[in-house]
Design an enzyme around this catalytic site. Structure first.
Site, PDB file in Angstrom:
ATOM      1  N   SER A 112     -14.314   0.647  -0.245  1.00 45.46           N
ATOM      2  CA  SER A 112     -12.951   1.043  -0.532  1.00 45.46           C
ATOM      3  C   SER A 112     -12.986   2.198  -1.545  1.00 45.46           C
ATOM      4  CB  SER A 112     -12.141  -0.149  -1.037  1.00 45.46           C
ATOM      5  OG  SER A 112     -10.768   0.135  -1.063  1.00 45.46           O
ATOM      6  N   ASP A 163      -9.858  -7.557  24.701  1.00 43.89           N
ATOM      7  CA  ASP A 163     -10.970  -8.365  24.199  1.00 43.89           C
ATOM      8  C   ASP A 163     -12.115  -8.450  25.194  1.00 43.89           C
ATOM      9  OD1 ASP A 163     -12.686 -10.263  23.185  1.00 43.89           O
ATOM     10  OD2 ASP A 163     -11.237 -11.881  23.094  1.00 43.89           O
ATOM     11  N   ASP A 184     -14.217 -13.097  22.938  1.00 48.54           N
ATOM     12  CA  ASP A 184     -14.621 -13.756  21.697  1.00 48.54           C
ATOM     13  C   ASP A 184     -13.650 -13.517  20.543  1.00 48.54           C
ATOM     14  OD1 ASP A 184     -15.060 -11.076  21.373  1.00 48.54           O
ATOM     15  OD2 ASP A 184     -17.199 -11.222  20.944  1.00 48.54           O
ATOM     16  N   ASP A 242      -9.982  -3.422   9.883  1.00 51.60           N
ATOM     17  CA  ASP A 242      -9.559  -3.113   8.511  1.00 51.60           C
ATOM     18  C   ASP A 242      -8.038  -3.079   8.445  1.00 51.60           C
ATOM     19  OD1 ASP A 242      -9.055  -1.876   5.990  1.00 51.60           O
ATOM     20  OD2 ASP A 242     -11.003  -0.872   6.069  1.00 51.60           O
ATOM     21  N   HIS A 264     -11.064  -5.303   5.608  1.00 52.74           N
ATOM     22  CA  HIS A 264     -11.327  -4.295   4.591  1.00 52.74           C
ATOM     23  C   HIS A 264     -12.412  -4.777   3.629  1.00 52.74           C
ATOM     24  CE1 HIS A 264     -10.509  -0.707   2.291  1.00 52.74           C
ATOM     25  NE2 HIS A 264     -10.334  -1.420   1.196  1.00 52.74           N
TER      26      HIS A 264
END
Length: 517
Positions: A188, A256, A263, A401, A443
């Site tokens: 970050s 997916d 998954d 994120d 994140h």
């Protein structure tokens, strides 16, 4: 925007390398810990030095308690321009290396939770407050450090370098020899600090891991502002927790299984073609709990698109990708309150009455960049000096994120390579710079996918053995913040643009059953 260190599962090949690496470089202290107190080194003034016995240790600020740290010497020092530094020096078993750790958010405190694991791994490790005290602000609050050019520059660019120079001097004074190699890890804001080191101070570190780097800080703040405006200006656009769950599941339903494994993760969101319009309520709907209203669909599309200049249509910053919706509650006011408003009120406008609703995405973008961009961003694609000195760089980014635009590191990678062609980019950068995208990772940590991995060990193998990382193995633990909890799933992270593919044999929850291509 918290920084987190990854001390989880590493690739099998790297573990084999670590187990068989020579024991050389280990050294014992040449001076008593307490004797460092009061010393003035050319780069630092030591304020205190105290021995800490092996065993449980509670961080000085009370943020974390370690159940079992080895004995170490805790040194507190003041580097140039009043940047406070802490260095933890192993009493025995030092591996001969130095590791710096990054900060989160506006910093103002030490990342003790990252220093402990590094110490346990044998490093002499340092952290910093970046030159100011606790810095989390509230709207309408004056943050004096943001108005001080030296302190602002410390936070934006200089503090990690000052920490590093000071810490290396302390390491040499303690052990009678300098560290043989130096590594840095941050996420970050810490990822932005990592990129500052690679771009502006390429001689500080041999290996750098930049996780989810908030390196284009001004534009990142604008993306938070854009998301809040899209969802909060009109209350009808706000997305409740239930609507976000509905949206996230719809994205998974659409994309997916594209990688051959269903998954709960989207392996490659860039290939996902999901239209939130499929969730729009019918015109005659009276119950909208299981659908999105037209304003909500418009808000979702705005978040996917990212901020744009309303006059020219030019992209200001990338949008969020399908698969990250699970954490979008942060994008609806929380990031605005914690970061955007304090930063713009203090750094940009010097006006505590400034209103976020008044930001002009045409006029004010240039104003912001000109006012503070050069001080708080690290976006230069010129890594030639870092490459020339033999430095190795890993950037990692979670595809799920909930803060950073996930594709920004990809854009930067392509800018450094000077091409968007995958094969050409890999040929130009593969010797010193690799990007790893983590499906389902939030994140810095957390999220529905595997999110703990050991980038520093990979960097060591690359720097010291010439073994470039062809995969990082990430683990999903039962408790994301507890690496001792049960491992639910492992998955290889592949060097971009490669993607992990299940071989079709064995469990899809085991990394060994995937290949990167």
């Amino acid at each position: 925007m918290r920084v987190m260190t990854w001390m989880g599962a590493a690739a099998g090949a790297l573990l084999v390398w670590a187990a068989n690496a020579p024991a050389a470089l280990a050294a014992t202290p040449s001076v008593d810990c307490a004797s460092l107190a009061g010393r003035s080194l050319p780069e630092a003034r030591v304020l205190s030095a105290e021995p800490v016995a092996a065993g449980p240790y509670k961080a000085p600020d009370g943020t974390v308690t370690f159940p079992d740290l080895p004995a170490f010497c805790r040194v507190v020092a003041m580097a140039e321009t009043d940047v406070k530094v802490e260095v933890w020096l192993p009493e025995a078993g030092w591996n001969g290396r130095f590791q710096g750790v990054g900060n989160g958010g506006f910093a103002g405190n030490f990342s003790y939770y990252a220093m402990g694991p590094a110490l346990r791994a044998g490093y002499a490790v340092a952290g910093t407050d970046t030159g100011h005290g606790p810095a989390e602000g509230k709207p309408g609050t004056r943050l004096d450090w943001m108005h001080d050019p030296t302190q602002l520059a410390n936070w934006g660019h200089n503090s990690i370098h000052r920490m590093t120079v000071a810490a290396k001097a302390i390491v040499a004074a303690r052990y009678g020899t300098p560290a043989a190699k130096a590594y840095f890890e941050g996420c970050s804001t810490g990822g932005a600090q990592a990129m500052t080191e690679a771009e502006y101070f390429p001689g500080d570190y041999d290996g750098i891991h930049a996780g989810a780097p908030g390196m284009n800080y001004t534009r990142l703040m604008m993306s938070f502002l854009w998301s809040s405006r899209a969802t909060l200006l009109d209350p009808a656009s706000t997305l409740s927790a239930e609507k976000l769950t509905l949206l996230h599941q719809a994205a998974l339903n659409a994309c997916d299984a594209a990688d051959g494994v269903k998954d709960g993760l989207i392996e490659n969101p860039q290939a996902c073609r999901f239209d939130p319009g499929v969730l729009q309520c019918k015109p005659d709907a009276t119950d909208t709990t299981a659908c999105l209203t037209a304003p909500q669909v418009a808000a979702v599309r705005a978040l996917y698109a990212g901020p744009r200049n309303p006059r020219t249509g030019e992209a200001i910053y990338p949008g969020l990708v399908p698969g990250s919706e699970w954490g979008w509650d942060l994008q609806q006011g929380k990031l605005l309150e914690a970061y955007v408003i304090p930063l713009f009120q203090n750094m940009v406008y010097d006006n505590l009455s400034w209103r976020w609703q008044d930001f002009d995405f045409d006029r004010d973008v240039t104003l912001t960049d000109e006012k503070v961009g050069a001080t708080i961003t690290a976006v230069s694609p010129d890594l030639s000096a870092f490459k020339a000195r033999g430095g190795k760089l890993i950037i990692s980014q979670g595809w799920a994120d909930q803060l950073n635009a996930q594709t920004y590191p990809i854009q930067y990678y392509q800018a450094v390579a000077g091409t968007s062609d995958p094969a050409q980019a890999r040929a130009r950068l593969g010797g010193y710079f690799r990007l790893f995208m983590a499906p389902g990772m939030g994140h810095c940590y957390g999220g529905p996918g595997p999110n703990r991995f050991d980038a520093v060990t990979a960097l060591r193998a690359w720097v010291e053995q010439g073994k470039a990382p062809d995969r990082l193995v990430a683990a999903k633990h039962e408790k994301d913040l507890d690496p001792t909890s049960a491992v639910l799933r492992t998955r290889p992270l592949c060097p971009y643009p490669a993607v992990a593919h299940w071989t079709g044999k064995g469990s899809s929850d085991e990394a060994a059953n995937f290949t990167c291509w």
